[in-house]
Structures are given as C-alpha cells and as structure tokens.
Design an enzyme around this catalytic site. Structure first.
Site, PDB file in Angstrom:
ATOM      1  N   GLU A 352       0.837  -1.206   0.000  1.00 14.29           N
ATOM      2  CA  GLU A 352       0.000   0.000   0.000  1.00 14.29           C
ATOM      3  C   GLU A 352       0.868   1.251   0.000  1.00 14.29           C
ATOM      4  OE1 GLU A 352      -1.355   3.340   2.205  1.00 14.29           O
ATOM      5  OE2 GLU A 352      -1.145   1.634   3.574  1.00 14.29           O
ATOM      6  N   SER A 355      -3.882   5.446   0.648  1.00 12.24           N
ATOM      7  CA  SER A 355      -5.268   5.116   0.984  1.00 12.24           C
ATOM      8  C   SER A 355      -6.115   6.346   0.687  1.00 12.24           C
ATOM      9  CB  SER A 355      -5.405   4.741   2.463  1.00 12.24           C
ATOM     10  OG  SER A 355      -4.905   3.449   2.703  1.00 12.24           O
ATOM     11  N   ARG A 394       7.655   5.367   0.642  1.00 18.02           N
ATOM     12  CA  ARG A 394       7.321   4.132  -0.070  1.00 18.02           C
ATOM     13  C   ARG A 394       7.476   4.289  -1.577  1.00 18.02           C
ATOM     14  NH1 ARG A 394       2.637   0.786   3.262  1.00 18.02           N
ATOM     15  NH2 ARG A 394       3.690   0.927   5.283  1.00 18.02           N
TER      16      ARG A 394
END
Length: 430
Positions: A352, A355, A394
């Site tokens: 992920e 979100s 990320r």
C-alpha cells in the site's frame, strides 16, 4: 461522528453496519436507548420548568400592577430557581454520555463496500502497467540503499532509535525530488492549492478527524504548558482542521488542497512487522490530498482524487493495483477506501502506497465544518475526502527496487530527472 437523530431512527441499520465491520453492536449501543430516553425526559422537564417560570413572571407583573398578594407566586419562582439548574445538569450529563457513545461508533460502510473480515476480503478494482523483468535476482531496498550509500539505518538508530532513517546524498535528493514532483503535479495539473500547515496540532484537531479518543496510543504526545500538543500522524489532520468551526461558501466547493508534511506514528501494535527497511517508520514524509465537497459531489470527487494519486505512479512508470477495502479492513472514520498498492520486486509483493477515503460528513460533524448552499439560509455539513498523493518514502522504495540494475545502480525515472539532476544513482560511501 454520526448524527444522533440518524442513529435513533436507524438503529437497526447502524447495528447491521457495525456487524459488517466485525464489531459487536451491543458493546457499543447497549445503553443508547436508555440514555436517549433520559435525555429527552430531562429536556422536557427543563423546558416545562422554564415555561412555567416565564408564566409566573408574567403573572407576577399582573398581580403587582393590580396590587394583589404575590407571596405564593414568588415562593414558586424561588422553588423553580432551585429546580432549573438540576434539570439542566441532567440534560448536560445525558448529552455527554450520548456524545461518548457517538464518538465510539465508527463511520458506516458505504453500500458499495464489500463485506469481509480482513484484508483477505479486499477486492481488486484495476491494475496498471506490468512488473519489470530482471535477468538477475532483484534485491530489497534495504540492501540496495546500504550498498548505494544512500540509506543509513544504523546511524538513524544511534541518533534516535529503531524505525527511523537517514538518507544520504542522492537518496536525500530523491526524497526531496519526489516531494517537489508530487506537489507540482497536483497543483499544476490537478488543480489543488498547496498549503504548508503546522506539524504539531492540539487535541481538538485530532478529535475533528477521528484520531482521538480512539487512537491516542498511535500518537506522539508533546507536553506544552498545561496542555498537550501532538505530532501529526498525517497532513489530513491539520489540513482538514483548517476549516474547523467555519461555514464555507457553497460556490467555492469543491475545495482541493495538497500539503507536504513529515508524519509521525508510534506504530502501536505493529512490533515485529516490517522491521527491515523503511516500510513502517515512526517518521516518514508524505504529500496529502484533501477535498471539501458538497454531499452530492463527494463520490465523484473521491474517484477523481484516487485517480490523481494514481497519476503519480503512472508518470513514474510503476506497476500498481487499486483495491477497494472490505468492511473488515477499512479505517475507523471512513465510509469507503481505495488502497493503491505498488509492486515491489525486491520483496515480490504489492505494498500500500496510498489510501484514498471518503468520510462523508463523519469528520465534518465532529469538526463542525459546514457550507451554505447558494441562495439558502440553512447550512449543511460538507463531505471530506483525502488520500496520500503519495507516501514519499514508499515511492522512494518502489523506485529503488523497480529501477535497480545488474551493476547495482538505480535508474532515475525520466519524470524525476529534472528534479534529481541525474539519470542514475551509483554507489558512494559516506
């Protein structure tokens, strides 16, 4: 927070949605009916006493004018004066107890959300691109970062502790390049307004977005005088609270804001998970997207915001998939969430990276963010939407793992080269 009248009138639906989330409605709503009835009875008592008081005041003036005895009237007024504070206190106490119940009810999942128990029940919506093909065994970012001399976890642990990172040279520049690239993309192409908010917030701000009281253990608390401040877990908190206790002009909606901030999370309950590398850090950087919309716009704007976040990965050439979270995996305050998961070849999995959530009026009711429809006298609650656009650390990981070369270098994606100032990261020690 849900509307009291809605919960009262749709209690069966609320209980069903809680069960869909894997929760026990009885544990949350057991006293709701009794307290609600106490509150309504207390309000009736208070209003009756006040009406009688006003009546007595009028009668007193008439008796006095007619020079009649006012003793009984004054005695009853005195008794009412003693009873009223007690009646009002009952109302306040019942209000407080009901508010506590409402604060402990999560948002209700949208009807389009798949019912499930965990992340295993999330549903894939779409994929973009394809994973890179290597003629060698791809390495994870923690190995590549150390070998390139751009990621230093040992010195970060010496300076602060576990779950912190030091970036060197082109590693640091890549992080900064991603921040600028994302902000430029969202402001220039997607129409967001950039804002730089404080990185410390008060408790009211965290109540407004739903982080308090439920998730205090996940926060870093900073004592400040006779109050506490908190390091922000995400820019969602200060940016959403920009309009707390305000009424917006409906003609301005939707309002789209983007912000870069560091984010701080204690990661309570995650010990033992993702202990290698920089996937799960106490401090990380992120570019956030936040929208304030009219209710009838929010579902469309949620899709747009998700697409805006996806564009970052598309321009960087990174393979990803979009998942709609099931009722058992979605966040406390959200009604519907899309997770964007990027492919990490060094770990052979999707992770992920954003979100994107629609909160409907759950946050705006807590934070009292309203708007006035054009030409209307009555105000309404806005809907709030937010998502990462993207998590910078990320994205850094995804670039390093996806663009690694057999000689140990990492190619810089073309879209980032003007920001980084080079087309390749090569080994260098510090």
């Amino acid at each position: 927070m849900l509307d009291l009248a809605f919960v009262r009138d749709h209690l069966d639906l609320v209980e069903k949605k809680l069960r869909d989330r894997g929760m026990n409605p009885e544990a949350i709503l057991a006293d709701f009916h009794a307290i609600d009835q106490e509150r309504r009875a207390a309000i009736t008592e208070s209003e009756t006493l006040k009406a009688r008081r006003n009546q007595l005041v009028g009668e007193f003036q008439k008796l006095k004018k007619e020079q009649q005895d006012t003793t009984a009237n004054l005695q009853e007024q005195k008794e009412l004066k003693e009873k009223l504070p007690l009646a009002d206190k009952k109302v306040e106490e019942a209000d407080a107890r009901l508010r506590t119940i409402l604060l402990n009810i999560p948002n209700l999942p949208d009807d389009s959300v798949p019912v499930g128990k965990s992340e295993e029940d999330n549903v894939e919506v779409r994929r973009w691109g394809a994973p890179p093909q290597f003629d060698f065994a791809p390495k994870p970012h923690w190995e590549l970062g150390e070998e390139l001399g751009v990621l230093d976890l040992e010195r970060a642990a010496k300076i602060t502790g576990a779950r912190f990172a030091v970036y060197w040279d082109l590693g640091a520049r890549l992080e900064r390049a991603l921040m600028n690239f994302m902000l430029d993309l969202h402001t220039r192409e997607h129409g967001y307004t950039e804002v730089l908010p404080p990185f410390l917030v008060n408790a009211d701000s965290l109540y407004g977005t739903g982080n308090l009281p439920k998730f205090e253990a996940d926060l870093f608390k900073v004592p400040h005088g006779d109050k506490n401040l908190y390091l922000i877990p995400t820019a969602e908190v200060p940016v959403t609270n920009l309009y707390r206790d305000e009424t917006l002009d409906g003609a301005r909606l939707p309002i789209s804001l983007t912000a870069y901030t560091p984010c701080f999370r204690s990661e309570a309950g995650s010990y033992g998970k993702d202990v290698r590398g920089i996937i799960r850090q106490h401090q990380f950087q992120k570019v956030e997207l936040v929208k304030f919309t009219k209710p009838e716009q929010s579902r469309e704007e949620h899709e747009k915001l998700t697409g805006n976040a996806e564009t970052v990965l598309q321009k960087l050439g990174l393979h990803y998939r979009v998942m709609v979270l099931s009722t058992g995996d979605m966040g406390w305050s959200t009604a519907k969430t899309y997770d964007i998961e990027v492919w990490l070849p060094g770990q052979n999995l999707f992770r992920e990276i954003s979100s994107c959530s629609n909160f409907l009026d759950y946050q705006s009711r807590r934070a009292s963010i309203r708007y006035r429809p054009e030409g209307a006298k009555k105000t309404e609650l806005v809907h709030t939407i937010n998502g990462s656009g993207l998590a910078i650390g990320r994205t850094w990981v995804a670039i390093v793992e996806n663009y690694q070369q057999a000689d140990g270098s990492v190619i810089v994606p073309e879209a980032l080269r003007p920001y980084v100032g080079t087309d390749r990261i090569t080994p260098k020690k510090f």
